[in-house]
Design an enzyme around this catalytic site. Structure first.
Site, PDB file in Angstrom:
ATOM      1  N   GLY A  87       0.816  -1.217   0.000  1.00 41.20           N
ATOM      2  CA  GLY A  87       0.000   0.000   0.000  1.00 41.20           C
ATOM      3  C   GLY A  87       0.845   1.260   0.000  1.00 41.20           C
ATOM      4  N   GLY A  89       2.612   3.651   1.459  1.00 41.99           N
ATOM      5  CA  GLY A  89       3.223   3.924   2.753  1.00 41.99           C
ATOM      6  C   GLY A  89       3.844   5.303   2.822  1.00 41.99           C
ATOM      7  NE  ARG A  90       8.820   6.219  -0.701  1.00 41.59           N
ATOM      8  CZ  ARG A  90      10.011   6.523  -1.152  1.00 41.59           C
ATOM      9  NH1 ARG A  90      10.646   7.549  -0.676  1.00 41.59           N
ATOM     10  NH2 ARG A  90      10.559   5.801  -2.098  1.00 41.59           N
ATOM     11  CE  LYS A 110       8.296   7.054  -4.864  1.00 40.67           C
ATOM     12  NZ  LYS A 110       8.540   6.337  -6.125  1.00 40.67           N
ATOM     13  CG  ASP A 249       5.129  -3.325  -5.187  1.00 37.05           C
ATOM     14  OD1 ASP A 249       5.812  -4.337  -5.433  1.00 37.05           O
ATOM     15  OD2 ASP A 249       5.592  -2.316  -4.643  1.00 37.05           O
ATOM     16  CG  ASN A 250       7.476  -1.103  -7.876  1.00 32.71           C
ATOM     17  OD1 ASN A 250       6.651  -0.436  -7.270  1.00 32.71           O
ATOM     18  ND2 ASN A 250       8.641  -1.443  -7.355  1.00 32.71           N
ATOM     19  CG  ASP A 259       6.742   2.994  -7.635  1.00 29.08           C
ATOM     20  OD1 ASP A 259       6.790   4.235  -7.533  1.00 29.08           O
ATOM     21  OD2 ASP A 259       5.969   2.294  -6.952  1.00 29.08           O
TER      22      ASP A 259
HETATM   23  P1  AMP Z   1       8.758   1.002  -3.486  1.00 29.38           P
HETATM   24  O1  AMP Z   1      10.046   0.334  -3.185  1.00 29.38           O
HETATM   25  O2  AMP Z   1       8.878   2.513  -3.556  1.00 29.38           O
HETATM   26  O3  AMP Z   1       8.067   0.440  -4.660  1.00 29.38           O
HETATM   27  O4  AMP Z   1       7.837   0.765  -2.201  1.00 29.38           O
HETATM   28  C1  AMP Z   1       7.477  -0.507  -1.746  1.00 29.38           C
HETATM   29  C2  AMP Z   1       6.596  -0.362  -0.538  1.00 29.38           C
HETATM   30  O5  AMP Z   1       7.300   0.232   0.549  1.00 29.38           O
HETATM   31  C3  AMP Z   1       5.375   0.504  -0.742  1.00 29.38           C
HETATM   32  O6  AMP Z   1       4.338  -0.021   0.005  1.00 29.38           O
HETATM   33  C4  AMP Z   1       5.817   1.825  -0.198  1.00 29.38           C
HETATM   34  O7  AMP Z   1       4.740   2.647   0.190  1.00 29.38           O
HETATM   35  C5  AMP Z   1       6.659   1.404   0.980  1.00 29.38           C
HETATM   36  N1  AMP Z   1       7.656   2.407   1.322  1.00 29.38           N
HETATM   37  C6  AMP Z   1       8.772   2.703   0.654  1.00 29.38           C
HETATM   38  N2  AMP Z   1       9.461   3.679   1.272  1.00 29.38           N
HETATM   39  C7  AMP Z   1       8.762   4.031   2.372  1.00 29.38           C
HETATM   40  C8  AMP Z   1       8.941   4.974   3.442  1.00 29.38           C
HETATM   41  N3  AMP Z   1      10.008   5.789   3.488  1.00 29.38           N
HETATM   42  N4  AMP Z   1       7.996   5.044   4.391  1.00 29.38           N
HETATM   43  C9  AMP Z   1       6.922   4.235   4.363  1.00 29.38           C
HETATM   44  N5  AMP Z   1       6.698   3.328   3.395  1.00 29.38           N
HETATM   45  C10 AMP Z   1       7.604   3.209   2.412  1.00 29.38           C
HETATM   46 MG    MG Z   2       6.392   0.788  -5.549  1.00 30.76          MG
END
Ligand code: AMP
Ligand code: MG
Length: 503
Positions: A87, A89-90, A110, A249-250, A259
């Site tokens: 989900g 998360g940021r 983001k 998820d990407n 992403d």
């Molecule tokens: P990503 O690697 O950007 O595709 O993110 C994978 C997952 O990790 C997603 O659910 C993001 O929302 C979560 N996520 C990545 N970085 C952060 C962060 N700094 N704080 C909270 N959630 C994160």
């Molecule tokens: Mg992602």
């Protein structure tokens, strides 16, 4: 308040698919980047956004009128392992706008703070990785590759803590949608078939409205997504792009690049190239990308099966499995077709009558094998092949330590070009011109990206970033200002280059 004209179908039509949430307030918003061309596409007032009001908005301090910020739920396979809940998360989806061309586009933040999906993360983002997303998105877009793009980056004035304290930023991203394979996996993993159907119908309405009335519309959706991914990955491969983190998820249902955190463009051609510091096994290495796309599509197909057949009807399930497997098994051929189509354009081959798939694939593969054997720069080699089409081999030859094998290949290629011209091909001059419109002179070279980000993040100096961005926006034009950006890094630099996802 600046008008966006939001129309938020996701928030309105899909309750239970997200959590309504607000961006975190930040101390001192400052605009680092505003994409005027994209703002115009979105019918936004670029001049009005380019001031303190825009900074407050793009940092998350002032939610624009009509926005309904939500954190979207999704799951995902990360490096092959399934997480039933990831989900936003940021990130936060602010809402959707209809652009000048009538397309619905998501506008999302983001780095806008913690959400109920943040797990142990801080919900924040740093200036460097957000400006990196700007550069790569704009580069892919200028190369004609479907991608999410950055509308703005605002510095927050507060530090984010990674291995060290870094300046924080919020990115505003524009996407055809944020529907991911992982969005489907979220509901499939919970066995929530009603929501899954709602989601699939929403995806069809949004991305494939023509399929809404077809009898087997979920199978048709799978086919449409597979077709878009085949084209997308082929385009990545033909410019040497390595996404770096092709988790489910990407992977976007829309077929846009999304992403691309620890991504990189290849320099010397190497099918095994992998730059991401977190990709220890090389799962997302350059040459693995089409295989991973197929794997991800199989995960997507699994989520659609419950919509295609009721679980207690064994025969119907068998039939649906066979149907989706046909699509998944057809992916490599679909991808190969898209790849070859791109390669033919890169090779300057245009006449349909003499196009022989097997022979042309061999011609392209032998060219790539030459680049690999002599560690030749992928981008420059293709670009200088256009010069060779004009009759000037010397610049191309200079890239090869041992040019004999190249000469033999060039003879074969010229023979193929002659046959092309005999069958109505464009002739040498026009061939070279067309090749220069598909073989970029400039890609985001890793050392240039790092240099720009280091100056922006470390010294608050945005000049190198802006110069690089300007060059990336004209990848096919040989201009004096572009020249420094066309040069490869020293081999030693590339050999130890690592990217970080910056989360
Ligand atoms: P990503 O690697 O950007 O595709 O993110 C994978 C997952 O990790 C997603 O659910 C993001 O929302 C979560 N996520 C990545 N970085 C952060 C962060 N700094 N704080 C909270 N959630 C994160
Ligand atoms: Mg992602």
């Amino acid at each position: 308040m600046l008008p966006f004209g939001f129309d938020n179908t996701y928030a309105r039509e899909l309750p239970g698919f997200y959590v309504a949430w607000k961006p975190a307030a930040v101390p001192t918003p400052r605009l680092l980047f505003l994409n005027q061309a994209l703002a115009a596409e979105l019918k936004l007032d670029g001049a009005a956004l380019n001031g303190p009001e825009g900074a407050a908005l793009f940092a998350g301090n002032a939610v624009p009128e009509g926005a309904e910020p939500i954190a979207q739920a999704y799951a995902g396979h990360q490096f092959g392992g399934f997480s039933p809940q990831l989900g936003d998360g940021r990130a936060l989806l602010l809402g959707e706008v209809i652009d000048r061309a009538g397309r619905r586009r998501d506008i999302a933040f983001k780095g806008s703070g913690r959400t109920p999906f943040s797990r142990s993360g801080d919900g924040k983002a740093a200036v460097g990785p957000m400006l990196r997303e700007v550069l790569i998105g704009e580069a892919l877009h200028a190369l004609g590759i479907p991608t999410t793009r950055a509308l703005a980056v605002a510095a927050t004035g507060e530090p984010v803590y990674r291995e060290q304290a870094l300046p924080g930023a919020v990115l505003t991203r524009v996407a055809a949608s944020h529907l991911r394979v992982g969005t489907f996996q979220f509901f499939a993993a919970r066995g929530d078939i009603d929501k899954l159907r709602q989601l699939a119908d929403y995806a069809i309405a949004r991305h494939d409205p023509d399929l809404a009335a077809t009898p087997e519309r979920y199978l048709a959706l799978l086919q449409a997504v597979a077709a878009r991914q085949a084209t997308l990955i082929a385009q990545w491969m033909n410019v040497g792009f390595i996404h770096g983190v092709m988790n489910t998820d990407n992977m976007a249902i829309s077929g846009e690049s999304i992403d691309f955190g620890p991504c990189a463009f290849m320099e010397a051609y190497d099918p095994a190239a992998v730059f991401s510091s977190i990709d220890h096994g090389g799962r997302y290495a350059y040459s693995n990308q089409p295989h991973i796309a197929r794997w991800n599509l199989a995960r997507f197909a699994e989520t659609l099966l419950p919509l295609m057949a009721s679980a207690d009807d064994e025969a119907a399930v068998q039939h649906s499995v066979a149907q989706v497997m046909t699509v998944i098994d057809a992916f490599p051929a679909r991808y190969a077709t898209a790849l070859l189509q791109g390669q033919r354009a890169k090779l300057g081959l245009h006449a349909a009558g003499v196009a022989d798939d097997e022979a042309d694939t061999a011609l392209a593969n032998d060219w790539l094998a030459l680049l690999h054997a002599q560690a030749v720069d992928f981008t420059l080699a293709w670009r200088r092949l256009a010069g060779a089409a004009d009759g000037n081999d010397s610049a191309l030859r200079a890239l090869f330590a041992e040019p004999t094998a190249l000469a033999a290949w060039l003879t074969r290629w010229r023979e193929r070009c002659r046959r092309d011209d005999a069958a109505g091909g464009p002739g040498a001059v026009e061939r070279a011109a067309r090749m220069r419109r598909v073989n970029p002179w400039i890609i985001p070279r890793n050392h240039r990206v790092e240099e720009a980000l280091a100056a922006a993040s470390g010294n608050d100096d945005l000049v190198p970033f802006e110069r690089l961005l300007a060059a990336l926006r004209q990848p096919f034009d040989e201009t004096p200002e572009g020249a420094p950006y066309a040069e490869p890094a020293l081999a030693e630099v590339t050999a130890c280059y690592r990217t970080f996802c910056g989360t």
